[in-house]
Design a protein around this motif. Sequence first.
Motif, PDB file in Angstrom:
ATOM      1  N   LEU A 222       0.745  -1.184  -0.018  1.00 20.87           N
ATOM      2  CA  LEU A 222      -0.027  -0.035  -0.033  1.00 20.87           C
ATOM      3  C   LEU A 222       0.905   1.447   0.109  1.00 20.87           C
ATOM      4  O   LEU A 222       0.543   2.149  -0.685  1.00 20.87           O
ATOM      5  N   ALA A 223       1.875   1.261   0.899  1.00 16.43           N
ATOM      6  CA  ALA A 223       2.754   2.379   0.626  1.00 16.43           C
ATOM      7  C   ALA A 223       3.478   2.673  -0.388  1.00 16.43           C
ATOM      8  O   ALA A 223       3.745   3.578  -0.915  1.00 16.43           O
ATOM      9  N   ILE A 224       4.164   1.387  -1.081  1.00 24.99           N
ATOM     10  CA  ILE A 224       4.638   1.503  -2.284  1.00 24.99           C
ATOM     11  C   ILE A 224       3.728   2.047  -3.439  1.00 24.99           C
ATOM     12  O   ILE A 224       3.975   3.104  -4.181  1.00 24.99           O
ATOM     13  N   LEU A 225       2.417   1.719  -3.610  1.00 24.00           N
ATOM     14  CA  LEU A 225       1.450   2.258  -4.573  1.00 24.00           C
ATOM     15  C   LEU A 225       1.380   3.774  -4.269  1.00 24.00           C
ATOM     16  O   LEU A 225       1.459   4.658  -5.152  1.00 24.00           O
ATOM     17  N   ILE A 226       1.122   4.215  -3.088  1.00 32.08           N
ATOM     18  CA  ILE A 226       0.974   5.567  -2.562  1.00 32.08           C
ATOM     19  C   ILE A 226       2.279   6.431  -3.136  1.00 32.08           C
ATOM     20  O   ILE A 226       2.069   7.561  -3.528  1.00 32.08           O
ATOM     21  N   LEU A 227       3.353   5.911  -2.593  1.00 28.23           N
ATOM     22  CA  LEU A 227       4.538   6.400  -3.140  1.00 28.23           C
ATOM     23  C   LEU A 227       4.724   6.724  -4.402  1.00 28.23           C
ATOM     24  O   LEU A 227       5.159   7.628  -5.206  1.00 28.23           O
ATOM     25  N   PHE A 228       4.381   5.651  -5.350  1.00 24.59           N
ATOM     26  CA  PHE A 228       4.653   5.597  -6.796  1.00 24.59           C
ATOM     27  C   PHE A 228       3.526   6.817  -7.264  1.00 24.59           C
ATOM     28  O   PHE A 228       3.833   7.526  -8.192  1.00 24.59           O
ATOM     29  N   LEU A 229       2.121   6.922  -7.001  1.00 23.81           N
ATOM     30  CA  LEU A 229       1.311   7.804  -7.238  1.00 23.81           C
ATOM     31  C   LEU A 229       1.521   9.329  -6.928  1.00 23.81           C
ATOM     32  O   LEU A 229       1.428   9.951  -7.649  1.00 23.81           O
ATOM     33  N   SER A 230       1.871   9.306  -5.722  1.00 18.06           N
ATOM     34  CA  SER A 230       2.595  10.690  -5.162  1.00 18.06           C
ATOM     35  C   SER A 230       3.606  11.252  -5.974  1.00 18.06           C
ATOM     36  O   SER A 230       3.511  12.382  -6.297  1.00 18.06           O
ATOM     37  N   THR A 231       4.362  10.326  -6.374  1.00 17.56           N
ATOM     38  CA  THR A 231       5.817  10.807  -7.108  1.00 17.56           C
ATOM     39  C   THR A 231       5.327  11.198  -8.642  1.00 17.56           C
ATOM     40  O   THR A 231       5.771  12.041  -9.063  1.00 17.56           O
ATOM     41  N   LEU A 232       4.464  10.418  -9.169  1.00 16.14           N
ATOM     42  CA  LEU A 232       4.060  10.804 -10.455  1.00 16.14           C
ATOM     43  C   LEU A 232       3.291  12.065 -10.244  1.00 16.14           C
ATOM     44  O   LEU A 232       3.822  13.038 -11.137  1.00 16.14           O
ATOM     45  N   LEU A 233       2.245  12.193  -9.648  1.00 12.17           N
ATOM     46  CA  LEU A 233       1.887  13.593  -9.371  1.00 12.17           C
ATOM     47  C   LEU A 233       2.842  14.718  -8.891  1.00 12.17           C
ATOM     48  O   LEU A 233       2.698  15.850  -9.435  1.00 12.17           O
ATOM     49  N   GLY A 234       3.532  14.509  -7.951  1.00 13.12           N
ATOM     50  CA  GLY A 234       4.704  15.579  -7.763  1.00 13.12           C
ATOM     51  C   GLY A 234       5.617  15.704  -8.857  1.00 13.12           C
ATOM     52  O   GLY A 234       5.968  16.980  -9.019  1.00 13.12           O
ATOM     53  N   GLY A 235       5.713  14.846  -9.780  1.00 10.65           N
ATOM     54  CA  GLY A 235       6.700  15.237 -10.890  1.00 10.65           C
ATOM     55  C   GLY A 235       5.887  16.326 -11.823  1.00 10.65           C
ATOM     56  O   GLY A 235       6.579  17.227 -12.306  1.00 10.65           O
ATOM     57  N   VAL A 236       4.627  16.203 -11.965  1.00 14.16           N
ATOM     58  CA  VAL A 236       3.870  17.030 -12.973  1.00 14.16           C
ATOM     59  C   VAL A 236       3.695  18.189 -12.181  1.00 14.16           C
ATOM     60  O   VAL A 236       4.002  19.304 -12.775  1.00 14.16           O
ATOM     61  N   ILE A 237       3.706  18.297 -10.956  1.00 17.64           N
ATOM     62  CA  ILE A 237       3.484  19.641 -10.116  1.00 17.64           C
ATOM     63  C   ILE A 237       4.935  20.280 -10.240  1.00 17.64           C
ATOM     64  O   ILE A 237       4.770  21.489 -10.631  1.00 17.64           O
ATOM     65  N   ALA A 238       5.799  19.511 -10.236  1.00 24.29           N
ATOM     66  CA  ALA A 238       7.189  20.127 -10.229  1.00 24.29           C
ATOM     67  C   ALA A 238       7.359  20.572 -11.547  1.00 24.29           C
ATOM     68  O   ALA A 238       8.186  21.703 -11.772  1.00 24.29           O
ATOM     69  N   LEU A 239       7.041  20.020 -12.531  1.00 21.41           N
ATOM     70  CA  LEU A 239       7.244  20.554 -14.020  1.00 21.41           C
ATOM     71  C   LEU A 239       6.257  21.810 -14.227  1.00 21.41           C
ATOM     72  O   LEU A 239       6.840  22.563 -14.798  1.00 21.41           O
ATOM     73  N   ILE A 240       5.195  21.802 -13.658  1.00 24.04           N
ATOM     74  CA  ILE A 240       4.328  22.998 -13.953  1.00 24.04           C
ATOM     75  C   ILE A 240       5.143  24.061 -13.198  1.00 24.04           C
ATOM     76  O   ILE A 240       5.081  25.122 -13.696  1.00 24.04           O
ATOM     77  N   GLN A 241       5.367  23.966 -12.063  1.00 20.80           N
ATOM     78  CA  GLN A 241       6.023  25.031 -11.097  1.00 20.80           C
ATOM     79  C   GLN A 241       7.357  25.525 -11.927  1.00 20.80           C
ATOM     80  O   GLN A 241       7.790  26.606 -11.813  1.00 20.80           O
ATOM     81  N   GLN A 242       8.297  24.512 -12.416  1.00 19.70           N
ATOM     82  CA  GLN A 242       9.243  24.940 -13.079  1.00 19.70           C
ATOM     83  C   GLN A 242       9.224  25.673 -14.228  1.00 19.70           C
ATOM     84  O   GLN A 242      10.121  26.536 -14.328  1.00 19.70           O
ATOM     85  N   TYR A 243       8.345  25.379 -15.004  1.00 19.89           N
ATOM     86  CA  TYR A 243       8.180  25.940 -16.077  1.00 19.89           C
ATOM     87  C   TYR A 243       7.086  27.143 -16.224  1.00 19.89           C
ATOM     88  O   TYR A 243       6.821  27.931 -17.181  1.00 19.89           O
ATOM     89  N   ARG A 244       6.689  27.384 -15.011  1.00 15.69           N
ATOM     90  CA  ARG A 244       5.686  28.334 -14.604  1.00 15.69           C
ATOM     91  C   ARG A 244       4.576  28.673 -15.823  1.00 15.69           C
ATOM     92  O   ARG A 244       4.209  29.762 -16.073  1.00 15.69           O
ATOM     93  N   ILE A 245       3.813  27.648 -16.019  1.00 15.33           N
ATOM     94  CA  ILE A 245       2.757  27.477 -16.719  1.00 15.33           C
ATOM     95  C   ILE A 245       1.653  28.508 -16.390  1.00 15.33           C
ATOM     96  O   ILE A 245       1.163  28.311 -15.114  1.00 15.33           O
ATOM     97  N   PRO A 246       1.223  29.396 -16.893  1.00 14.89           N
ATOM     98  CA  PRO A 246       0.235  30.506 -16.506  1.00 14.89           C
ATOM     99  C   PRO A 246      -1.172  29.755 -15.953  1.00 14.89           C
ATOM    100  O   PRO A 246      -1.450  28.958 -16.579  1.00 14.89           O
ATOM    101  N   VAL A 247      -1.717  30.336 -15.355  1.00 15.00           N
ATOM    102  CA  VAL A 247      -2.866  30.033 -14.464  1.00 15.00           C
ATOM    103  C   VAL A 247      -2.670  28.632 -13.559  1.00 15.00           C
ATOM    104  O   VAL A 247      -2.982  28.543 -12.549  1.00 15.00           O
ATOM    105  N   VAL A 248      -2.190  27.737 -14.504  1.00 21.55           N
ATOM    106  CA  VAL A 248      -2.266  26.322 -13.969  1.00 21.55           C
ATOM    107  C   VAL A 248      -1.121  26.450 -12.613  1.00 21.55           C
ATOM    108  O   VAL A 248      -1.456  25.778 -11.608  1.00 21.55           O
ATOM    109  N   ALA A 249      -0.096  27.237 -12.834  1.00 24.90           N
ATOM    110  CA  ALA A 249       0.918  27.137 -11.990  1.00 24.90           C
ATOM    111  C   ALA A 249       0.173  28.025 -10.645  1.00 24.90           C
ATOM    112  O   ALA A 249       0.802  27.629  -9.432  1.00 24.90           O
ATOM    113  N   GLN A 250      -0.590  28.684 -10.612  1.00 25.89           N
ATOM    114  CA  GLN A 250      -1.030  29.413  -9.628  1.00 25.89           C
ATOM    115  C   GLN A 250      -1.885  28.682  -8.767  1.00 25.89           C
ATOM    116  O   GLN A 250      -2.073  28.502  -7.757  1.00 25.89           O
TER     117      GLN A 250
END
Length: 230
Positions: free
Chosen positions: A24-52
Amino acid sequence: MFKFDVLAEDFIGILMVVPKTLLLAILILFLSTLLGGVIALIQQYRIPVVAQIVKVFTSFLRGTPAVVLLYLMYYALPQIAHLLLKIVGIEFNPHDLNPVVVVIVTFSLTMSAFQSEIIRGAFMSVSEGQIEAAHSLGYNFLQTLSRVIMPQALMEALPDFLNSYMVIIKALSLAFLITVVDIFAQAKIMGAMSFRYLEAFVAAALIYWLISAILTALINRYELRLRKAY
C-alpha cells in the motif's frame, strides 16, 4: 508483568499485515511521485494560471493535517465519485467505495506536495552545462531527461524517497480511523484480543524499526552502486 511469549505471538500476528502495508505504501509513493513530478514541471516552467492553481493546491495540502484530510476525503470522495460516474451514465452507490481507495487517494495527494519539492530539488542539482552539452549533441527533451537528468536526479532524490516511504508507512497508522488495517491497527487488534497492549505495541515498534533498518541498508547499497556508475 511483561510477557515475552505474548510479545512473540503479537509479533508474528502483526507480521501478517506487513506485506499489505508495504505494498500500500509503495503504491502511494508511486502515485504521489508521479503527481509530484507533474506539479514540479508545472512550477518549474511556470505555466500561466495552472501554476497559480497548483501553488494554492500544494499550500492547502501542506497546511492541513493528514487526519483532517483523511476524514474530509472519507466523506467527500464517495460523493465526488458518485457525481462523476453519474455524468457518464454509470450507477454507483457512494457507500460501496472501499476505504482502501480513500486511503490511497488521500495520502497520494498529501505526499505529492512534498514529493514535488524533492523532485524539483533533484532536477535543480543537475548543472545547466550538462543539459546544454546534451542539446549540443542533438538530444531532444525526452532523451536529455532520460539519459542525463534522471540518472543524476535519482541519486540526489533517493534518500528523500526512502524518507517519504517511511513517512507513508508510519502515516498509514491513521488509516485505522476508517477501518483499514495496517501494522498499527493490527497491534491494536492483537492487544484488544489478549488485553496485553504493552506487548502488542512493543511488537509493532520492533517491526517498524526492523523495516526502517532493512530499507535503509538496501537503499544505501543501491545509492552506492548508482554513484559508482555515474
